[in-house]
Design a protein around this motif. Structure first.
Motif, PDB file in Angstrom:
ATOM      1  N   GLN A 254       6.402   0.477  10.761  1.00  0.00           N
ATOM      2  CA  GLN A 254       6.572  -0.977  10.502  1.00  0.00           C
ATOM      3  C   GLN A 254       6.832  -1.373  12.177  1.00  0.00           C
ATOM      4  OE1 GLN A 254       5.067  -2.105   8.293  1.00  0.00           O
ATOM      5  NE2 GLN A 254       5.679  -1.397   6.040  1.00  0.00           N
ATOM      6  N   GLY A 255       6.167  -2.540  12.636  1.00  0.00           N
ATOM      7  CA  GLY A 255       6.772  -3.316  13.407  1.00  0.00           C
ATOM      8  C   GLY A 255       5.937  -3.196  14.763  1.00  0.00           C
ATOM      9  N   TYR A 256       6.691  -3.236  15.994  1.00  0.00           N
ATOM     10  CA  TYR A 256       6.188  -2.715  17.195  1.00  0.00           C
ATOM     11  C   TYR A 256       6.311  -1.269  17.517  1.00  0.00           C
ATOM     12  CZ  TYR A 256       5.746  -7.959  18.130  1.00  0.00           C
ATOM     13  OH  TYR A 256       5.479  -9.165  17.952  1.00  0.00           O
ATOM     14  N   SER A 257       5.113  -0.916  18.227  1.00  0.00           N
ATOM     15  CA  SER A 257       5.349   0.630  18.684  1.00  0.00           C
ATOM     16  C   SER A 257       4.308   0.894  19.693  1.00  0.00           C
ATOM     17  CB  SER A 257       5.093   1.592  17.408  1.00  0.00           C
ATOM     18  OG  SER A 257       3.771   1.314  17.259  1.00  0.00           O
ATOM     19  N   HIS A 258       4.734   1.964  20.649  1.00  0.00           N
ATOM     20  CA  HIS A 258       3.873   2.450  21.537  1.00  0.00           C
ATOM     21  C   HIS A 258       3.227   4.063  20.952  1.00  0.00           C
ATOM     22  CE1 HIS A 258       4.180   0.008  25.304  1.00  0.00           C
ATOM     23  NE2 HIS A 258       5.523  -0.323  24.782  1.00  0.00           N
ATOM     24  N   ALA A 259       1.874   4.043  20.862  1.00  0.00           N
ATOM     25  CA  ALA A 259       1.404   5.050  20.576  1.00  0.00           C
ATOM     26  C   ALA A 259       0.950   5.930  21.780  1.00  0.00           C
ATOM     27  CB  ALA A 259      -0.162   4.923  19.740  1.00  0.00           C
ATOM     28  N   THR A 278       2.173  -3.101  13.527  1.00  0.00           N
ATOM     29  CA  THR A 278       1.698  -2.619  12.276  1.00  0.00           C
ATOM     30  C   THR A 278       2.430  -3.322  11.326  1.00  0.00           C
ATOM     31  OG1 THR A 278       1.398  -0.693  13.517  1.00  0.00           O
ATOM     32  CG2 THR A 278       1.327  -0.591  10.889  1.00  0.00           C
ATOM     33  N   SER A 279       1.734  -3.734  10.335  1.00  0.00           N
ATOM     34  CA  SER A 279       2.324  -4.241   9.078  1.00  0.00           C
ATOM     35  C   SER A 279       1.572  -3.381   8.086  1.00  0.00           C
ATOM     36  CB  SER A 279       2.193  -5.699   9.001  1.00  0.00           C
ATOM     37  OG  SER A 279       2.752  -6.200   7.459  1.00  0.00           O
ATOM     38  N   ALA A 280       2.421  -2.696   7.073  1.00  0.00           N
ATOM     39  CA  ALA A 280       1.610  -2.166   5.827  1.00  0.00           C
ATOM     40  C   ALA A 280       2.644  -1.780   4.470  1.00  0.00           C
ATOM     41  CB  ALA A 280       1.381  -0.695   6.271  1.00  0.00           C
ATOM     42  N   GLU A 281       1.942  -1.756   3.655  1.00  0.00           N
ATOM     43  CA  GLU A 281       2.815  -1.649   2.386  1.00  0.00           C
ATOM     44  C   GLU A 281       2.958  -0.352   2.039  1.00  0.00           C
ATOM     45  OE1 GLU A 281       0.555  -5.709   0.017  1.00  0.00           O
ATOM     46  OE2 GLU A 281      -0.040  -3.691  -0.339  1.00  0.00           O
ATOM     47  N   ILE A 282       3.939   0.372   2.410  1.00  0.00           N
ATOM     48  CA  ILE A 282       3.930   1.899   2.142  1.00  0.00           C
ATOM     49  C   ILE A 282       5.187   2.181   1.133  1.00  0.00           C
ATOM     50  CG2 ILE A 282       4.141   4.129   3.537  1.00  0.00           C
ATOM     51  CD1 ILE A 282       3.565   2.654   6.028  1.00  0.00           C
ATOM     52  N   PRO A 283       4.977   2.144  -0.276  1.00  0.00           N
ATOM     53  CA  PRO A 283       5.978   2.523  -0.950  1.00  0.00           C
ATOM     54  C   PRO A 283       6.665   3.674  -0.698  1.00  0.00           C
ATOM     55  CG  PRO A 283       3.833   3.110  -1.983  1.00  0.00           C
ATOM     56  CD  PRO A 283       3.562   2.664  -0.855  1.00  0.00           C
ATOM     57  N   ARG A 284       8.013   3.687  -0.863  1.00  0.00           N
ATOM     58  CA  ARG A 284       8.825   4.776  -0.647  1.00  0.00           C
ATOM     59  C   ARG A 284       8.544   6.233  -0.966  1.00  0.00           C
ATOM     60  NH1 ARG A 284      13.709   3.246   1.689  1.00  0.00           N
ATOM     61  NH2 ARG A 284      14.814   5.343   1.201  1.00  0.00           N
ATOM     62  N   GLU A 285       7.711   6.230  -2.298  1.00  0.00           N
ATOM     63  CA  GLU A 285       7.390   7.544  -2.926  1.00  0.00           C
ATOM     64  C   GLU A 285       6.372   8.203  -2.262  1.00  0.00           C
ATOM     65  OE1 GLU A 285       5.477   4.154  -5.303  1.00  0.00           O
ATOM     66  OE2 GLU A 285       7.577   4.508  -4.557  1.00  0.00           O
ATOM     67  N   ILE A 286       5.540   7.471  -1.399  1.00  0.00           N
ATOM     68  CA  ILE A 286       4.643   8.268  -0.647  1.00  0.00           C
ATOM     69  C   ILE A 286       4.821   8.340   0.839  1.00  0.00           C
ATOM     70  CG2 ILE A 286       2.839   7.566  -2.045  1.00  0.00           C
ATOM     71  CD1 ILE A 286       1.812   5.776   0.123  1.00  0.00           C
ATOM     72  N   MET A 287       6.029   8.098   1.435  1.00  0.00           N
ATOM     73  CA  MET A 287       6.212   8.005   2.737  1.00  0.00           C
ATOM     74  C   MET A 287       6.724   9.544   3.031  1.00  0.00           C
ATOM     75  SD  MET A 287       8.241   4.534   3.701  1.00  0.00           S
ATOM     76  CE  MET A 287       8.311   4.851   5.261  1.00  0.00           C
ATOM     77  N   ASP A 288       6.600   9.877   4.408  1.00  0.00           N
ATOM     78  CA  ASP A 288       7.210  11.270   4.704  1.00  0.00           C
ATOM     79  C   ASP A 288       8.178  10.840   5.937  1.00  0.00           C
ATOM     80  OD1 ASP A 288       7.688  13.767   5.523  1.00  0.00           O
ATOM     81  OD2 ASP A 288       5.458  14.024   6.563  1.00  0.00           O
TER      82      ASP A 288
END
Length: 293
Positions: A254-259, A278-288
């Motif tokens: 989430q937030g600012y990043s350099h790809a 980037t702003s995304a709904e990412i629940p903890r149970e599917i995050m790596d």
């Protein structure tokens, strides 16, 4: 004497592997004769090999059965012998049904290899990742071509702010300046496949700015990959590929990043990047948690 020679031949045919080596072989090959046969006769330490044409046929015609079989049995997919130029098939449909070993022609730079590199950037790029729970849990029918459970759907917002030090195409001439634009692609189940692109910036490959925002609804995030590809606009021929970066949805920060961008061959390009928000709904149970890219 003739009988003795014949007996020796029979013995030689039976000895197909050294006993010392056989002790270390855990996975044994098993001919695929249908899902019902596999469920009744094969165990988890056996693996079936399928040519890509057979595998795609099964994935299209029996996706739910393919998924269910892959929850407890191993399958390996390999390229067709007709690919004389060593090109590749799209592995997404086979990953979507839970195929464990999807072999590609690594010697050929292509988008399929870029997807493979992005997917296996997870888990520290060690080459081994876990399948989503939906593709492992018994008693759950999953069809990647059908309607998805609503609780998995997530919204994704991407803002492409700027680029930094893009290289020139391989066939560029001295003094040429590129006109870059960015394609953003979602790869995953058929319902999630999308592509958008930014406007083209004229004569600036050093620090082009876009500040354009795109929104996506991703119905099955654990199977989705996001690919950023930079191209050079060419009014007289096909646009030239410049660089790309691919990552799994579950690896988004989430937030600012350099790809950090990669070449067509899969090599990371020094100082070359895309600046993103980037702003995304990412629940903890599917995050790596171990796969941030």
């Amino acid at each position: 004497v003739k009988k003795k020679v014949e007996e020796d031949k029979v013995v030689k045919k039976k000895v197909t592997v050294a006993p010392e080596l056989a002790k270390f072989v855990f996975i044994r090959g098993a001919k695929f004769q249908g899902f019902d046969h596999a469920m009744k006769n094969y165990t988890s330490e056996q693996i079936s090999s399928l040519v890509e044409t057979k595998a795609f046929s099964l994935a299209n015609e029996q996706p739910a059965a393919f998924c269910e079989s892959n929850k407890s049995r191993l399958v390996r997919i390999y390229p067709s012998g007709r690919r004389t130029k060593s090109d590749n098939y799209n592995p997404m449909a086979l990953w979507n049904v839970g195929c464990q070993v999807v072999a590609l022609n690594y010697q050929t730079p292509c988008i399929e290899m870029q997807l493979n590199q992005g997917k296996f950037a997870q888990n520290g790029a060690c080459g081994y990742i876990l399948k989503p729970e939906l593709l492992c849990r018994g008693g759950v029918d999953f069809d990647p071509n059908g309607k998805m459970p609503p609780n998995f759907s997530r919204k994704l917002s991407l803002r492409v702010i700027s680029g930094h030090e893009f290289p020139k195409p391989k066939n560029s001439t001295k003094g040429e300046v590129i006109d870059p634009y960015v394609r953003i692609q979602i790869h995953g189940i058929p319902a999630d496949v999308k592509e958008v692109q930014t406007e083209c910036v004229q004569d600036n490959g050093f620090n082009p700015q876009w500040n354009e925002e795109f929104k996506f609804d991703v119905t099955m995030p654990p199977l989705a990959l996001i690919r950023f590809a930079v191209y050079d606009r060419d009014p007289h021929s096909a646009d030239d590929f410049i660089c790309q970066f691919t990552l799994p949805f579950t690896s988004i920060q989430q937030g600012y990043s350099h790809a950090r961008m990669y070449s067509e061959d899969g090599d990371q390009l020094e100082r070359c990047s895309l600046f993103l928000y980037t702003s995304a709904e990412i629940p903890r149970e599917i995050m790596d948690p171990g796969s941030r890219v």
